[in-house]
Design a protein around this motif. Structure first.
Motif, PDB file in Angstrom:
ATOM      1  N   ASP A  27       8.283  -4.280   2.617  1.00 38.65           N
ATOM      2  CA  ASP A  27       7.076  -3.459   2.584  1.00 38.65           C
ATOM      3  C   ASP A  27       5.817  -4.252   2.250  1.00 38.65           C
ATOM      4  O   ASP A  27       4.729  -3.670   2.188  1.00 38.65           O
ATOM      5  CB  ASP A  27       7.241  -2.332   1.551  1.00 38.65           C
ATOM      6  CG  ASP A  27       8.423  -1.437   1.848  1.00 38.65           C
ATOM      7  OD1 ASP A  27       8.615  -1.096   3.035  1.00 38.65           O
ATOM      8  OD2 ASP A  27       9.157  -1.092   0.905  1.00 38.65           O
ATOM      9  N   GLN A  62      -1.613   8.108  -0.401  1.00 37.33           N
ATOM     10  CA  GLN A  62      -1.440   7.187   0.719  1.00 37.33           C
ATOM     11  C   GLN A  62      -2.612   6.217   0.786  1.00 37.33           C
ATOM     12  O   GLN A  62      -3.769   6.602   0.628  1.00 37.33           O
ATOM     13  CB  GLN A  62      -1.349   7.967   2.025  1.00 37.33           C
ATOM     14  CG  GLN A  62      -1.081   7.084   3.220  1.00 37.33           C
ATOM     15  CD  GLN A  62      -0.911   7.890   4.493  1.00 37.33           C
ATOM     16  OE1 GLN A  62      -0.985   9.111   4.480  1.00 37.33           O
ATOM     17  NE2 GLN A  62      -0.674   7.201   5.579  1.00 37.33           N
ATOM     18  N   GLY A  63      -2.294   4.940   1.002  1.00 39.38           N
ATOM     19  CA  GLY A  63      -3.308   3.900   1.118  1.00 39.38           C
ATOM     20  C   GLY A  63      -3.706   3.241  -0.193  1.00 39.38           C
ATOM     21  O   GLY A  63      -4.464   2.278  -0.198  1.00 39.38           O
ATOM     22  N   TYR A  65       0.855  -1.187   0.000  1.00 39.32           N
ATOM     23  CA  TYR A  65       0.000   0.000   0.000  1.00 39.32           C
ATOM     24  C   TYR A  65       0.893   1.239   0.000  1.00 39.32           C
ATOM     25  O   TYR A  65       1.843   1.328   0.771  1.00 39.32           O
ATOM     26  CB  TYR A  65      -0.940   0.001   1.214  1.00 39.32           C
ATOM     27  CG  TYR A  65      -1.958  -1.098   1.116  1.00 39.32           C
ATOM     28  CD1 TYR A  65      -3.104  -0.950   0.338  1.00 39.32           C
ATOM     29  CD2 TYR A  65      -1.761  -2.310   1.765  1.00 39.32           C
ATOM     30  CE1 TYR A  65      -4.028  -1.971   0.220  1.00 39.32           C
ATOM     31  CE2 TYR A  65      -2.687  -3.339   1.654  1.00 39.32           C
ATOM     32  CZ  TYR A  65      -3.817  -3.160   0.879  1.00 39.32           C
ATOM     33  OH  TYR A  65      -4.720  -4.172   0.760  1.00 39.32           O
ATOM     34  N   SER A  66       0.552   2.173  -0.859  1.00 40.76           N
ATOM     35  CA  SER A  66       1.361   3.382  -0.992  1.00 40.76           C
ATOM     36  C   SER A  66       1.358   4.178   0.313  1.00 40.76           C
ATOM     37  O   SER A  66       0.334   4.285   0.983  1.00 40.76           O
ATOM     38  CB  SER A  66       0.808   4.251  -2.122  1.00 40.76           C
ATOM     39  OG  SER A  66       1.459   5.492  -2.154  1.00 40.76           O
ATOM     40  N   ASP A  67       2.507   4.754   0.637  1.00 36.44           N
ATOM     41  CA  ASP A  67       2.582   5.654   1.790  1.00 36.44           C
ATOM     42  C   ASP A  67       2.480   7.114   1.346  1.00 36.44           C
ATOM     43  O   ASP A  67       2.544   8.031   2.151  1.00 36.44           O
ATOM     44  CB  ASP A  67       3.865   5.417   2.591  1.00 36.44           C
ATOM     45  CG  ASP A  67       5.127   5.681   1.793  1.00 36.44           C
ATOM     46  OD1 ASP A  67       5.032   6.165   0.642  1.00 36.44           O
ATOM     47  OD2 ASP A  67       6.218   5.409   2.317  1.00 36.44           O
ATOM     48  N   GLY A  68       2.312   7.310   0.034  1.00 38.65           N
ATOM     49  CA  GLY A  68       2.165   8.653  -0.511  1.00 38.65           C
ATOM     50  C   GLY A  68       3.483   9.390  -0.721  1.00 38.65           C
ATOM     51  O   GLY A  68       3.498  10.478  -1.280  1.00 38.65           O
ATOM     52  N   LYS A  69       4.616   8.799  -0.267  1.00 39.10           N
ATOM     53  CA  LYS A  69       5.919   9.465  -0.367  1.00 39.10           C
ATOM     54  C   LYS A  69       6.957   8.650  -1.124  1.00 39.10           C
ATOM     55  O   LYS A  69       7.841   9.212  -1.746  1.00 39.10           O
ATOM     56  CB  LYS A  69       6.471   9.752   1.033  1.00 39.10           C
ATOM     57  CG  LYS A  69       5.607  10.647   1.870  1.00 39.10           C
ATOM     58  CD  LYS A  69       6.219  10.853   3.223  1.00 39.10           C
ATOM     59  CE  LYS A  69       5.567   9.889   4.187  1.00 39.10           C
ATOM     60  NZ  LYS A  69       6.012  10.001   5.561  1.00 39.10           N
ATOM     61  N   SER A  70       6.871   7.327  -1.027  1.00 40.86           N
ATOM     62  CA  SER A  70       7.917   6.457  -1.580  1.00 40.86           C
ATOM     63  C   SER A  70       7.713   6.163  -3.051  1.00 40.86           C
ATOM     64  O   SER A  70       6.598   5.983  -3.521  1.00 40.86           O
ATOM     65  CB  SER A  70       7.967   5.133  -0.813  1.00 40.86           C
ATOM     66  OG  SER A  70       8.286   5.361   0.529  1.00 40.86           O
ATOM     67  N   TYR A  81       9.663   0.375  -3.465  1.00 42.67           N
ATOM     68  CA  TYR A  81       9.117  -0.573  -2.493  1.00 42.67           C
ATOM     69  C   TYR A  81       9.961  -1.829  -2.529  1.00 42.67           C
ATOM     70  O   TYR A  81      10.412  -2.258  -3.589  1.00 42.67           O
ATOM     71  CB  TYR A  81       7.650  -0.871  -2.804  1.00 42.67           C
ATOM     72  CG  TYR A  81       6.787   0.359  -2.625  1.00 42.67           C
ATOM     73  CD1 TYR A  81       6.306   0.704  -1.373  1.00 42.67           C
ATOM     74  CD2 TYR A  81       6.499   1.191  -3.701  1.00 42.67           C
ATOM     75  CE1 TYR A  81       5.543   1.847  -1.188  1.00 42.67           C
ATOM     76  CE2 TYR A  81       5.741   2.336  -3.530  1.00 42.67           C
ATOM     77  CZ  TYR A  81       5.269   2.655  -2.273  1.00 42.67           C
ATOM     78  OH  TYR A  81       4.530   3.782  -2.097  1.00 42.67           O
ATOM     79  N   ALA A 114       2.432  -6.227   2.088  1.00 41.14           N
ATOM     80  CA  ALA A 114       1.239  -5.996   2.901  1.00 41.14           C
ATOM     81  C   ALA A 114       0.798  -7.234   3.673  1.00 41.14           C
ATOM     82  O   ALA A 114      -0.035  -7.139   4.550  1.00 41.14           O
ATOM     83  CB  ALA A 114       0.099  -5.505   2.020  1.00 41.14           C
TER      84      ALA A 114
END
Length: 113
Positions: A51, A100-101, A39-44, A47, A53
């Motif tokens: 990481d 994010q998410g 799941y994206s963290d909005g910054k990275s 992966y 899930a």
């Protein structure tokens, strides 16, 4: 009577001549599909295996061992020039990042002969 040279004639209204070899039935191939989910963290942009899930496979395989790879971001198939994959690493090459998410799913397909 001599058989004709070249490919065997096969008119649609007549069966194959006895001297013509029968075509082999198609061979079924086996395959296996696996998914790596993060799941994206909005910054990275990158992966790694750590990481994962928790569903699907937990390691990003070497792409040379896969027949093909597909990447889905929020269930949308991404073109191959939007990402790169190496063993243990998935890198997004797009200018913008998923919020994010957002689910990121790498589908790994292997076809065996």
């Amino acid at each position: 009577m001599k058989p004709p040279k070249g490919p065997c004639p096969k008119p649609p209204h007549k069966p194959a001549k006895p001297h013509c070899p029968r075509p082999r039935p198609p061979r079924l191939l086996r395959g296996k599909a696996s998914v790596f989910v993060v799941y994206s963290d909005g910054k990275s942009r990158v992966y790694r295996d750590k990481d994962a899930a928790g569903h699907g496979i937990r390691r990003i395989p070497n792409p040379r061992t896969a027949t093909y790879l597909n990447l889905f971001v929020n269930a949308v198939l991404q073109p191959p020039d939007h990402y790169s994959v190496s063993k243990g690493r998935l890198r997004l090459l797009t200018e913008d990042l998923p919020p994010q998410g957002t689910p990121i799913v790498l589908q790994v397909v292997r076809i065996f002969g």
